[in-house]
Design an enzyme around this catalytic site. Structure first.
Site, mmCIF file in Angstrom:
data_model
loop_
_atom_site.group_PDB
_atom_site.id
_atom_site.type_symbol
_atom_site.label_atom_id
_atom_site.label_comp_id
_atom_site.label_asym_id
_atom_site.label_seq_id
_atom_site.Cartn_x
_atom_site.Cartn_y
_atom_site.Cartn_z
ATOM 1 N N LYS A 127 0.021 4.273 -0.262
ATOM 2 C CA LYS A 127 -0.651 5.462 0.287
ATOM 3 C C LYS A 127 -0.417 6.649 -0.671
ATOM 4 C CE LYS A 127 -0.018 3.419 4.775
ATOM 5 N NZ LYS A 127 -0.029 3.570 6.201
ATOM 6 N N ASN A 167 0.862 -1.193 0.000
ATOM 7 C CA ASN A 167 0.000 0.000 0.000
ATOM 8 C C ASN A 167 0.895 1.239 0.000
ATOM 9 O OD1 ASN A 167 -1.847 2.031 0.429
ATOM 10 N ND2 ASN A 167 -2.315 1.450 2.547
ATOM 11 N N GLY A 210 2.946 -1.329 4.372
ATOM 12 C CA GLY A 210 2.887 0.106 4.117
ATOM 13 C C GLY A 210 4.277 0.657 3.837
ATOM 14 N N GLY A 211 4.917 1.197 4.861
ATOM 15 C CA GLY A 211 6.208 1.876 4.701
ATOM 16 C C GLY A 211 7.236 1.064 3.914
ATOM 17 N N GLU A 260 -6.805 4.188 7.904
ATOM 18 C CA GLU A 260 -6.723 5.632 7.626
ATOM 19 C C GLU A 260 -8.012 6.148 6.994
ATOM 20 O OE1 GLU A 260 -2.982 5.534 5.536
ATOM 21 O OE2 GLU A 260 -2.005 5.005 7.434
ATOM 22 N N SER A 282 3.782 -2.782 10.331
ATOM 23 C CA SER A 282 5.233 -2.814 10.534
ATOM 24 C C SER A 282 5.873 -4.122 10.058
ATOM 25 C CB SER A 282 5.577 -2.527 12.004
ATOM 26 O OG SER A 282 5.142 -1.217 12.345
ATOM 27 N N GLY A 339 2.720 1.549 11.098
ATOM 28 C CA GLY A 339 3.682 2.654 11.070
ATOM 29 C C GLY A 339 4.414 2.857 12.391
ATOM 30 N N GLU A 364 -5.043 -5.745 10.431
ATOM 31 C CA GLU A 364 -4.052 -4.704 10.683
ATOM 32 C C GLU A 364 -4.324 -4.038 12.027
ATOM 33 O OE1 GLU A 364 -2.050 -3.167 6.963
ATOM 34 O OE2 GLU A 364 -3.879 -2.020 7.141
ATOM 35 N N HIS A 381 -9.285 0.612 4.930
ATOM 36 C CA HIS A 381 -7.999 0.813 5.608
ATOM 37 C C HIS A 381 -8.232 1.703 6.823
ATOM 38 C CE1 HIS A 381 -3.958 2.252 6.459
ATOM 39 N NE2 HIS A 381 -3.549 1.142 5.879
HETATM 40 C C1 PEP Z 1 -0.569 0.035 6.493
HETATM 41 O O1 PEP Z 1 -0.710 1.245 6.593
HETATM 42 O O2 PEP Z 1 -1.425 -0.669 5.937
HETATM 43 C C2 PEP Z 1 0.639 -0.569 7.036
HETATM 44 C C3 PEP Z 1 0.629 -1.846 7.287
HETATM 45 O O3 PEP Z 1 1.684 0.279 7.261
HETATM 46 P P1 PEP Z 1 3.147 -0.133 7.832
HETATM 47 O O4 PEP Z 1 3.592 -1.375 7.100
HETATM 48 O O5 PEP Z 1 4.005 1.039 7.514
HETATM 49 O O6 PEP Z 1 2.985 -0.378 9.291
#
Ligand code: PEP
Length: 271
Positions: free
Chosen positions: A15, A13, A250-251, A109, A229, A189, A183, A107
């Site tokens: 974002k 993702n 994500g990141g 967010e 993460s 994050g 999640e 999600h």
């Molecule tokens: C996400 O936002 O879906 C996510 C899993 O982010 P991260 O991997 O950065 O924790």
């Protein structure tokens, strides 16, 4: 529950990162890295998908089709409506016509920053299926939820609510394909992933819930991802758990080498 092989699924993702030019360079490099003979891809490899911003999708589609790349892609959200006066929204029909296979729904967010409710998300799940997209329904508890209700109550309730629109979905033929992403919001994050045992405990409850709502066959076939993460250093231990079939990243999905490594550490899993 029947024994079914579920192909591991690693989803990135992005974002609101990487514009359409950057998306081309990224996907090209990702596909080459995934193909690299020095890596352990192949029969036991994962299905890999990226979820770029909407404005990148046409570029990604053109590249993937022209170079026949083994990378899937999808939208980060969709409208519950098909078309009309909904300024700023994107129809599932438009995503389908760009060859998106997947779409993220709910999600955290979107739930927190855009106030998306369980009822609205149920309509989005139904809209995705109606337009031939596989919804990746995201569920997860906040730190406060965890303290107040324990780990599974909120994700299970969100899953049940998200599936509520399926029973009456006219024209849906066969078994609905969906993906569930667990999640925990406190892990997103934060650099602090859930432990494999924590993630498995909730994933197992989510699979039981799928069986209750949609039956054993759908529950056995549905891939449940963990997100929060995820890195190349923790993916293998997470994927050793029987109910975790991949990751929503994500990141770490913004770094090609790291994202490819995460894919490399996944494996075929079965119940
Ligand atoms: C996400 O936002 O879906 C996510 C899993 O982010 P991260 O991997 O950065 O924790």
């Amino acid at each position: 529950m029947a024994k079914v092989k579920r192909v591991p699924f690693i989803a990135g993702n992005w974002k609101m990162n990487l514009d359409h030019l950057q998306s081309i360079a990224f996907v090209q490099k990702l596909a080459w890295t995934l193909k690299d003979a020095n890596h352990d891809f192949g029969v036991d490899g994962a299905e890999v998908a990226v979820f770029p911003p909407f404005t990148d999708l046409r570029s990604v589609q053109t590249l993937v089709a022209a170079d026949k790349l083994d990378v899937r892609f999808g939208g980060q959200d969709l409208s519950e409506h098909d078309s009309g006066a909904y300024t700023g929204e994107i129809s599932g029909a438009f995503l389908s016509s760009l060859d998106c296979r997947y779409v993220l729904v709910g999600h955290s967010e979107r739930r927190t920053m855009h106030g998306e409710t369980d009822e609205q998300l149920a309509r989005k799940v139904a809209a995705a299926l109606k337009h031939g997209l596989v919804p990746v329904l995201c569920v997860g508890e906040t730190a406060d939820d965890l303290e107040a209700h324990g780990p599974s109550a909120v994700p299970v309730a969100q899953l049940k609510a998200g599936l509520a629109g399926l029973a009456g979905l006219a024209g849906l033929s066969g078994t609905p394909e969906l993906v569930v992403a667990y999640e925990p919001v406190w892990a997103i994050g934060s650099g602090k992933a859930a432990t494999p045992e924590q993630a498995e405990q909730v994933a197992a409850r989510l699979r039981e819930t799928l069986a209750e709502v949609l039956g054993d066959d759908v529950a056995a076939a549905t891939r449940i991802l963990y997100g929060g993460s995820v890195k190349s250093s923790n993916i293998a231990s997470l994927m050793r758990e029987p109910n975790i079939d991949g990751a929503l990243v994500g990141g770490a999905s913004l770094d090609v080498a790291e994202f490819a490594s995460i894919s490399r550490f996944s494996k075929h899993v079965g119940t």
